[in-house]
Design a protein around this motif. Sequence first.
Motif, PDB file in Angstrom:
ATOM      1  N   ARG A 140       4.912  -8.744  -0.212  1.00 37.60           N
ATOM      2  CA  ARG A 140       5.980  -9.268   0.116  1.00 37.60           C
ATOM      3  C   ARG A 140       6.590 -10.545  -0.852  1.00 37.60           C
ATOM      4  O   ARG A 140       7.887 -10.662  -1.100  1.00 37.60           O
TER       5      ARG A 140
ATOM      6  N   TYR B  36      -0.598  -7.522   2.387  1.00 37.14           N
ATOM      7  CA  TYR B  36       1.041  -7.451   2.779  1.00 37.14           C
ATOM      8  C   TYR B  36       1.561  -9.075   2.199  1.00 37.14           C
ATOM      9  O   TYR B  36       2.653  -8.800   1.626  1.00 37.14           O
TER      10      TYR B  36
ATOM     11  N   SER C 240       3.787  -1.801   5.298  1.00 44.87           N
ATOM     12  CA  SER C 240       4.969  -1.391   5.011  1.00 44.87           C
ATOM     13  C   SER C 240       5.374  -0.382   5.941  1.00 44.87           C
ATOM     14  O   SER C 240       6.473   0.098   6.295  1.00 44.87           O
TER      15      SER C 240
ATOM     16  N   TYR D 205       5.968  -1.332  -1.901  1.00 43.63           N
ATOM     17  CA  TYR D 205       6.804  -1.470  -0.745  1.00 43.63           C
ATOM     18  C   TYR D 205       7.431  -0.197  -0.292  1.00 43.63           C
ATOM     19  O   TYR D 205       7.326   0.091   0.700  1.00 43.63           O
TER      20      TYR D 205
END
Length: 867
Positions: free
Chosen positions: A366, A362, A101, A64
Amino acid sequence: MNKAVNDGVWSGSWVAERLGVRLEGDDELTGMLGLALRRNPKRAHLLVSNVLGKHVPQSPSVVYGAGFALGRRVRELLGAQEAARAVVLGYAETATGLGHSVADGVGLAPYLHSTRRPVAGVARAGGFEESHSHATSHLLLPEDPALLVGDGPLVLVDDEFSTGNTVLNTVRDLHERYPRRRYVVVALVDMRSAADAGRLEEFAREIGARVDLVTAASGTVRLPEGVLEKGQELVARYEAESAAEGSSSSAAPSGPVAQFPAPPSSGAAAEAGQDDNPPGARGTARPAPTGPHPGDDPTGPCITRIDLHWPPGLPDGGRHGFTPAHRTHLEDALPAMTARLAEALPKSARRVLVLGFEELMYAPLRLARELEQVAGGVEVRYSTTTRSPVLAVDDPGYAIRTRLVFPAHDTPADGPGERYAYNVAGAGFDAVIAVVDSVADTPELHAPDGLLARLSAHAPQVLLAVVPSYVPGPLALPERHPMLPEPLRGPAFSSYAPEEVGWLLQDLSDVTLEAPTEEREEAIQSGGAHYAESLPVEYQPSEQYQELFQAALAESAARLAQAAGAVTEIVLAERSPRPVLVSLARAGTPVGVLMRRWAQFRHGLELPHYAVSIVRGRGIDANALRWLAAHHDPRDVVFVDGWTGKGAITRELTAAIREFEASDDITGFDPEIAVLADPGSCVRTYGTREDYLIPSACLNSTVSGLISRTVLRADLVGPNDYHGAKFYRELAGADVSVAFLDAVSARFAEVMDAVDATAKELLSGDREPTWEGWAAVERISEEYGIHDVNLVKPGVGETTRVLLRRVPWKILARAGAGADLDHVRLLAEQRGVPVEEVAELPYTCVGLIHPKYTRGATGADGRAVNL
């Protein structure tokens, strides 16, 4: 942290030694990249990133952080104001999480990634090809069709920038639909060769836009001759050895080298690929199951399901767009969702992999990053599955040590096939959390040879978290007046008779909009103003020039009558027996009137005729289309213009109609334009493809009903208004609009037989556009050192416009061209512009806008071209 160096051995050394491949560049390059061999006939080697989180499990904070840092650099490059107007576009499948990101680092930028998964009911906003990939077609499926329409910077994100082909294909496709002034290309590594290094700058000049490049590291891959064939031989040999080892034992592999099972038979695979739970209706998200799945194998591995309590309505990623508001919603929900993951992990787990799924990168990233921060004493790693086939070799000098193979489990559009998870087998994970979307939660996922079973062979505990697959709903249309104004008509607006044409415009006659050409161009350049926000001062022809116009009209009236009759007959035969003529104001309006008059003369038809505004870079007037759809069948509408040059308006109308259909859910409008003359070979419906003088091109408003060019300016044209225009009543003494129409229609009777013959020939012949005009313009642009097609205006009509409204540089005239160019020669003489005769020219003439002093000349987006 996993690096490309294992125990002092670079994870690219195995390939480098056997193929002679060399990686040259920044000091940190070998720390970021390893090498592997592709199972791909187009390219032998694969650059394996250690900070991407695709093939190599990595700390989610590192993954990230790499993208976020690139986004911050983009923000610094653009400045806060421009960054707030930016849109970020990531590439499927590899860079979907990286692009997300980067968007986070940019700040307020909405995000969209391309996809290889078509979604029923979602209109395609574009697409492009990735030439070296095993799966080429990318789709752009934004929920909001306006996402790509703005003129703010577009930031394109990929994991590597190698040849530049993918980026150029993308920008070329998008620039035709949604032109803008600035693009920023972002990649983890810039690996272009010396031959490719200059292409980006050259391409930027070609499209008249600025293109910047932001990367974390740069270098070059040196490939020896014959590397593709040698690489294929290596792959074939190692695949054969691995298959032989696998067939010698009936047990599933327990070590780091995974088997390479053959794909299922096509019939079985097709049957197994059916999803018992189809995606939800538009506007709904398919719920994530929380109990036993109907496809679960009771004899298979024990899988622990985790209900994340994913927020309703929150997209699972950027496939259909992800806005700053979505990002805030996700940030708020992450702690609670991560707590559920942490609670489900075995107490003894010390090394955990969060495994995403192809384009779904993603959300798992996260979740993994949040888990890494809250799960004390647990080493968290992140990677995803992929459809990319790569050879696995268990050697510390090779980047892909192990490979798990399993069938696709999301019923892909291109059919069943193998999917892969790399560097997972034998990596010592105590638990693997597989994160998939609900479209991928199928029987294939839970099958004995499916992903979950493969993972269970290499990790004591496998957990499954299913994120609801987001399906866009219909957009709420912006509020607008329930009753749009009726068309303006003469004599109150224009010098045409009221039945000849209705103008779907608003009257701005009382507003001062004119400026001298030089001042107007300077304003466009210095302030980024759009050409449609002002008007040029109307050219008032000299007595000598008016005499030329009258002579040209007398000479060409019969030829014009024949072309008008022919194009009308084609429209009646192919498009609609009772067409609704819609002229593109203003050059198309006299032609629309002539077509209307021919239909009445020859067939006794009283065809409706309207004029609407289309603005390069802004599209067609959507309110005018709404009025037309409310009063006529869109399938009967035929758009009309005067002539084609290089085809810019043809492309503009096609893109505008597509956007209108997506935004208003009104279909039926055909973007094909009917023109009097098509010298550029850009359309199918035309009266002639000869490039000759159409006298209506010689003048401005005084041959177009005394109506100005159309105006689109935010302080004058609101969201519920038609585009604007002025009625120059004060020029009535010089008006020849009706005289022009009468002179041409007076020749209808004498050209009837010629029209019949021409229409018959055209209807039976090949009329497919060749776009040869566009190719000629590109060639002329390079030959004359202009390097910008927007400054080359082909054909008699466009050349005349250059002389009347721009700062011309020179005129190219076909050798031997006669009276058709008398008015051009006179205008050129009056303005001190040289006329250069050219032996082989596809047009009668071509006007070149000055490439040195006319920096405000407008490009494809209607804005200043940067030279």
